[in-house]
Write an enzyme that holds these catalytic residues in place. Structure first.
Site, PDB file in Angstrom:
ATOM      1  N   TYR A   1     -20.159  12.059  20.033  1.00 27.51           N
ATOM      2  CA  TYR A   1     -19.353  13.242  19.696  1.00 27.51           C
ATOM      3  C   TYR A   1     -17.907  12.897  19.351  1.00 27.51           C
ATOM      4  O   TYR A   1     -17.233  13.622  18.610  1.00 27.51           O
ATOM      5  CB  TYR A   1     -19.414  14.284  20.804  1.00 27.51           C
ATOM      6  CG  TYR A   1     -18.691  13.940  22.085  1.00 27.51           C
ATOM      7  CD1 TYR A   1     -17.337  14.224  22.242  1.00 27.51           C
ATOM      8  CD2 TYR A   1     -19.370  13.358  23.153  1.00 27.51           C
ATOM      9  CE1 TYR A   1     -16.677  13.921  23.412  1.00 27.51           C
ATOM     10  CE2 TYR A   1     -18.721  13.056  24.328  1.00 27.51           C
ATOM     11  CZ  TYR A   1     -17.371  13.335  24.453  1.00 27.51           C
ATOM     12  OH  TYR A   1     -16.715  13.031  25.620  1.00 27.51           O
TER      13      TYR A   1
ATOM     14  N   GLU B   1       0.807  -1.217   0.000  1.00 21.43           N
ATOM     15  CA  GLU B   1       0.000   0.000   0.000  1.00 21.43           C
ATOM     16  C   GLU B   1       0.845   1.274   0.000  1.00 21.43           C
ATOM     17  O   GLU B   1       0.342   2.356   0.314  1.00 21.43           O
ATOM     18  CB  GLU B   1      -0.917   0.016   1.233  1.00 21.43           C
ATOM     19  CG  GLU B   1      -1.836  -1.176   1.380  1.00 21.43           C
ATOM     20  CD  GLU B   1      -2.959  -1.212   0.347  1.00 21.43           C
ATOM     21  OE1 GLU B   1      -2.927  -0.408  -0.603  1.00 21.43           O
ATOM     22  OE2 GLU B   1      -3.845  -2.052   0.498  1.00 21.43           O
TER      23      GLU B   1
ATOM     24  N   HIS C   1      -6.775  -3.163   9.953  1.00 20.76           N
ATOM     25  CA  HIS C   1      -7.990  -3.921   9.685  1.00 20.76           C
ATOM     26  C   HIS C   1      -8.703  -4.214  11.011  1.00 20.76           C
ATOM     27  O   HIS C   1      -9.041  -5.364  11.307  1.00 20.76           O
ATOM     28  CB  HIS C   1      -7.658  -5.232   8.973  1.00 20.76           C
ATOM     29  CG  HIS C   1      -6.999  -5.049   7.640  1.00 20.76           C
ATOM     30  ND1 HIS C   1      -6.565  -6.120   6.878  1.00 20.76           N
ATOM     31  CD2 HIS C   1      -6.711  -3.937   6.930  1.00 20.76           C
ATOM     32  CE1 HIS C   1      -6.027  -5.661   5.758  1.00 20.76           C
ATOM     33  NE2 HIS C   1      -6.096  -4.342   5.766  1.00 20.76           N
TER      34      HIS C   1
ATOM     35  N   HIS D   1     -12.340  -3.539   3.300  1.00 23.58           N
ATOM     36  CA  HIS D   1     -10.895  -3.535   3.547  1.00 23.58           C
ATOM     37  C   HIS D   1     -10.564  -3.214   5.006  1.00 23.58           C
ATOM     38  O   HIS D   1     -10.109  -4.085   5.726  1.00 23.58           O
ATOM     39  CB  HIS D   1     -10.243  -2.524   2.590  1.00 23.58           C
ATOM     40  CG  HIS D   1      -8.770  -2.639   2.487  1.00 23.58           C
ATOM     41  ND1 HIS D   1      -8.085  -2.381   1.317  1.00 23.58           N
ATOM     42  CD2 HIS D   1      -7.814  -2.951   3.402  1.00 23.58           C
ATOM     43  CE1 HIS D   1      -6.782  -2.557   1.513  1.00 23.58           C
ATOM     44  NE2 HIS D   1      -6.595  -2.889   2.773  1.00 23.58           N
TER      45      HIS D   1
ATOM     46  N   TYR E   1      -8.957  21.634  21.841  1.00 26.38           N
ATOM     47  CA  TYR E   1      -8.998  20.638  22.917  1.00 26.38           C
ATOM     48  C   TYR E   1      -7.616  20.014  23.125  1.00 26.38           C
ATOM     49  O   TYR E   1      -6.895  19.743  22.161  1.00 26.38           O
ATOM     50  CB  TYR E   1     -10.016  19.548  22.584  1.00 26.38           C
ATOM     51  CG  TYR E   1     -10.092  18.433  23.600  1.00 26.38           C
ATOM     52  CD1 TYR E   1     -10.803  18.591  24.788  1.00 26.38           C
ATOM     53  CD2 TYR E   1      -9.445  17.219  23.371  1.00 26.38           C
ATOM     54  CE1 TYR E   1     -10.868  17.581  25.724  1.00 26.38           C
ATOM     55  CE2 TYR E   1      -9.521  16.200  24.308  1.00 26.38           C
ATOM     56  CZ  TYR E   1     -10.223  16.378  25.473  1.00 26.38           C
ATOM     57  OH  TYR E   1     -10.282  15.376  26.393  1.00 26.38           O
TER      58      TYR E   1
ATOM     59  N   HIS F   1      -2.748   2.500   8.758  1.00 28.64           N
ATOM     60  CA  HIS F   1      -3.813   1.718   8.116  1.00 28.64           C
ATOM     61  C   HIS F   1      -3.912   0.386   8.833  1.00 28.64           C
ATOM     62  O   HIS F   1      -2.896  -0.282   9.051  1.00 28.64           O
ATOM     63  CB  HIS F   1      -3.487   1.496   6.642  1.00 28.64           C
ATOM     64  CG  HIS F   1      -4.282   0.400   5.998  1.00 28.64           C
ATOM     65  ND1 HIS F   1      -5.662   0.362   6.056  1.00 28.64           N
ATOM     66  CD2 HIS F   1      -3.901  -0.691   5.299  1.00 28.64           C
ATOM     67  CE1 HIS F   1      -6.090  -0.722   5.406  1.00 28.64           C
ATOM     68  NE2 HIS F   1      -5.030  -1.375   4.953  1.00 28.64           N
TER      69      HIS F   1
END
Length: 217
Positions: free
Chosen positions: A118, A78, A99, A160, A213, A97
């Protein structure tokens, strides 16, 4: 203000993040990958190496033209997706990334994460959208993910998993973990009749508050 990480520090931290994803249940086996901006180039995890065996020196340096050190490990399949995201997001320096289970369940159902709580706003919007499906490792997938992120910090990837872009590796890992939690919350509400969503006005207010924040230094 904290000093930027050296290349060696980035490499070591990337290996730690991959191990942390495994320990925290965000990833399994050799799936998932991590990258970090390194000058004009990019460091990315190697293809097919289990997290428990990863070391900093195994991270692959990918140049802007896509070239890698001769004789070294192959980069993650990737790498194009990571490179395109970092190219389009000068504000960001790391991509995670994975899974994770509930995010992947929703991605496989083609369901975005709506404004169920939220904390969905950690993804940079009032929902976490789903990028259209394309074969893993393809240019088409890279383009679909980049377009879906469109300034956000997180997105799901159809059939994915999930993808997160952030200012540094620690922030990217934290956001990925929260996206998985929000996916689990939404999945749970679907089992008992569906959620009661927060309004768009409320989510816009939350997004404004999130900008100030926490500790920003």
């Amino acid at each position: 203000m904290a000093q930027p990480m050296t290349e060696d520090q980035l490499r070591a931290r990337m290996a730690e993040v991959m191990k942390a994803m495994e320990v925290r249940g965000l990833n399994r086996g050799t799936s998932g990958n991590v990258s970090a901006r390194c000058g004009e180039a990019m460091l990315v995890t190697p293809s097919g190496v289990p997290p428990e065996r990863l070391t900093g020196d195994q991270m692959v340096l990918v140049q802007p033209d896509g070239s890698t050190p001769q004789g070294g490990l192959r980069p993650s399949s990737e790498w194009r997706m990571h490179q395109q995201i970092l190219n389009r997001r000068p504000d960001a320096h790391a991509v995670v990334h994975c899974h994770s289970r509930h995010a992947t369940i929703l991605a496989c159902a083609g369901r975005e994460i709506p404004s169920v709580h939220y904390m969905v706003a950690v993804g940079g919007g009032s929902s976490v959208p789903v990028a259209p499906y394309a074969t893993f490792g393809s240019v088409e997938l890279a383009e679909a993910v980049v377009e879906t992120l469109d300034g956000r910090a997180a997105a799901l990837m159809a059939n994915h998993g999930q993808i997160v872009v952030a200012r540094n590796l620690d922030a990217a890992l934290a956001i990925a973990e929260e996206i998985e939690e929000q996916a689990a919350v939404y999945w749970g509400t679907l089992a008992i009749g569906g959620p009661k969503l927060l309004s768009e006005d409320e989510m816009n207010l939350i997004l404004q508050r999130f900008r100030s924040y926490g500790q920003k230094a």
